[in-house]
Design an enzyme around this catalytic site. Sequence first.
Site, PDB file in Angstrom:
ATOM      1  N   ASP A 365       0.851  -1.180   0.000  1.00 35.96           N
ATOM      2  CA  ASP A 365       0.000   0.000   0.000  1.00 35.96           C
ATOM      3  C   ASP A 365       0.895   1.241   0.000  1.00 35.96           C
ATOM      4  OD1 ASP A 365      -2.339   1.613   0.353  1.00 35.96           O
ATOM      5  OD2 ASP A 365      -1.851   1.750   2.484  1.00 35.96           O
ATOM      6  N   ASP A 660      -2.287  -0.855   5.871  1.00 33.03           N
ATOM      7  CA  ASP A 660      -2.716  -0.380   7.181  1.00 33.03           C
ATOM      8  C   ASP A 660      -4.214  -0.186   7.284  1.00 33.03           C
ATOM      9  OD1 ASP A 660      -2.942   1.725   5.457  1.00 33.03           O
ATOM     10  OD2 ASP A 660      -1.926   3.197   6.729  1.00 33.03           O
ATOM     11  N   ASP A 664      -7.123  -2.677   2.748  1.00 33.23           N
ATOM     12  CA  ASP A 664      -6.011  -3.596   2.500  1.00 33.23           C
ATOM     13  C   ASP A 664      -6.272  -4.987   3.075  1.00 33.23           C
ATOM     14  OD1 ASP A 664      -4.401  -1.495   1.386  1.00 33.23           O
ATOM     15  OD2 ASP A 664      -4.040  -0.805   3.432  1.00 33.23           O
TER      16      ASP A 664
END
Length: 926
Positions: A365, A660, A664
């Site tokens: 990410d 986080d 995700d």
Amino acid sequence: MTINGASPRDGRGRRRSRRTESGGGTTVVNTARTGTSGPDDWHALRAGTVLHRLASTEAGLSGAEAAARLARDGPNRLPTQAPPGVLAIGLRQLKSPLIYVLLAAAVVALFIGEVSDTLFIAVVLVINSLVGGWQEWHAEQQRHGLQQMLRIGATILRDGRWLERDAAGVVVGDIVSLESGQRVPADLRLLEARDLELDESLLTGESLPVVKDAAWLGAPDEAQADRRNMAWAGSSVARGRGHGVVVATGASTVVGRLALSITAADTGTPPLVERMERFSRAIAWSVLVAATLIGIVAILVHDASIGTMFMAGVALAVSAIPEGLPVAITVALAIGARRMTSRGAIVRRLPAVEGLGSCTMIASDKTGTLTCNELTVRDLWLPDGTRAVVTGSGYAPDGRIEDVTGAPIADDDARLEQLLTIAAACNEGQLVRDGGTWAWRGDPTDVALLALARKGGVEREAFVAQHPAVAGIAFEPEHRYSASVHERGQAMWIAVKGAPERVLAMCDMDEAQRRDALAAATEMAGHGLRVLALASGCRPASTGIVGPLSGLRWAGHLGLIDPLRPEVAVAVRRCTEAGVRVIMLTGDHPVTAFAIARELGIADRVEDVVNGQDLRCNDEGQLRCSLASGRVYARVTPEQKLAIVRAAQRAGHFVAVTGDGVNDAPALRHANIGVAMGRGGTDVARDASDVVLSDDSFATIVAGIEEGRVAYRNIRNVVYLVVAAGVAEVVTVGLAVVLGLPLPLLPAQLLWLNLVTNGIQDVSLAVEKRRGDELQVAPRSPEEPLFDRLMLQRVLLGGGWMAALGLAVFVTLLESGVPVPEARNSLMLLMVLMQNVDAFNARSETVSAFRIPLRSNYFLAVGVSAALLLHVAAMNTPLLQRVLSFAPMPASSWLPLGAAAFSLLVVMEAQKASWRLRRRVKGTIT
């Protein structure tokens, strides 16, 4: 003309609508019902209707009614996997084919009356469960500690009074207040929003705040991300104030429903688990086939009795099954986990230690993982074309303003002072020093501008004290700018910031100047910067700011960016050198994503960027094609992230996913290794992961890869040591049976041999430290078995040499008239010596034992010495002499047996030298 990224909220609603229409929306869940809270179309209902359906009022609920609803619906907590109990964690350590083989051997030993063998195996299994169980329990406690640190509060209206309560006590129908810096405790239908902007990056992956509007109404099927009158649990207030009524709590929230789907899903399999399962099956079948064939030969050729051969079969099983291997592997992983913890990575499941070392791809990410998730002004563009660079990152005002050559710009530069004054004046944020740190509240853009102003010596507090603010224009998406009006003598001074095309239209400049200024903004946006234009002007006090602003003086542009974490670029380069491919998955705009990726070294060309709007999750061919060339995936949804991860796994990658946010979590759950952020991440992401980073640093992942490779190297060394010893024992016993000789070693002696040659030494090998070259080689192929060609060569050579030498000594002693017990005693000592020598050889598969400093692993020297002393003690202890059929060895026998044992080291050194020579020749040819 519209500038990409020109405004922090420039046309946000319209951009999102276009994305949704093209199939690339950022919705994280479907439009399921919200259970007890009513239908999932609260955004399409007027505020009065919502309150009526929820049996609530603008004055909130009574305490009694709230208590009743809390008892009915339960606390407002996200659904999580229940933490396993101590017993469950211990039993989980037994879930391995190798353990099953050991259990079968224990049952057979008990059946034939070998109680001591059964007890020995039982002790091994108990130790294995204790070591592995303690490590996993410790990791769960650390994770729970992180969750407790991240508990949030809520301001709710009860009985007509505003109260501070733990978010767990919020119920459907509560009126909740929101202000800058707070986290939204539940799903809310907004009743009032004053300049309210929410950071939904943990839900959508986008780093730009979302403007909220309580009066907005949408269609019932409006995309989740476009519902401007809703505030979703888990998002945070970036700016402004507001309040709303709770329409869903806990598992019924958007975040909660996603968490439920994640906890019910299967996880990816770490590579070590797959390799050990294949290895364990091979061991089991090999033992069965070898014992059966040897027994048949002995019965048919040598007329051996079935009872005798059954005992011989048990002896072979005891020889071949590496009883100490599960413990040694668990210890190696536990040591790796402890080392990773010391470097910032909390391992929740032991196999994940080696899993990181085996990963071939990291799908990361962007927001909060590669970047700081703290906006920073990076570039300045002054009206005369002068460009300046701002150093430092984050909201702390550490850094300075330099020209493009790196020289500091003078503090008395009037152009710069004007720009910084506007940035500080037209601002609603707060940035104050709190002891040795900086504390901030408000819109991230405003805080970033305050940090910039302080770097240039301008403080908002001092300016406002001298020139009080008397009016202002709050930012609205419709007009795309904000303004602040201050007293300055007999006039009013106006500071304005906003989208370049909007602010420049208010300025007094000719078309050529306006065109050049817009071109400057376009150039800055092309580098992935969010561009703000700043301007100011004066008016007579009597006119105020009624009507459209005009006649302003352009002061310049600011370019903002969510800065990279300072250690990430080096970490990405180290991953590349280690043969690990890094790709970026983000919900951000492709231009922004590419600028970040280019700076990190992840992507070099625009063609490396894949736009999620053009990506179809069910098109396997397109997914595979994108993996071949794609390095950056922008505007991707959680479903697309998951599809990309699965496609990479089908393509043969072991995939580690970092993230986080809630968006995700599906990819984290299904990856081979999920890595979540511990500080800035969500509970949902942490629950879906195998590893939690306590420092939120991408560089810690690289440290984890390094430690994982060390752990896998140590595991291979341990496997070689115990399997080579097993081969030596099986061949020695098997050939003796086939040749019609007496059993060279009894079952109890074989168990003792495994104890004193593997029980200590293999654990010592698991402690080997990293040597610094772990990231200089490519990762092993995901299809490569634990027993590859090199391992097989070493096992056959080492085990074969020990068996040939041992059997030769045994036969020579028998032919010399030495009684069988004494011959066994001598063979036993030789085996102990050879396998202890092999422990030093096993420290590396390719590096000479003489080139590895002993000081790097004193445990091995101590372990070998202790094992040898233990065997000597057993030979001289009456009780063990009777149980193990041992006797003291005369001093005259030690020298020849020691010399014979040392020959093994010579043979294995020759094998290593031959391997290195072949590798050099191969390298020269290629």
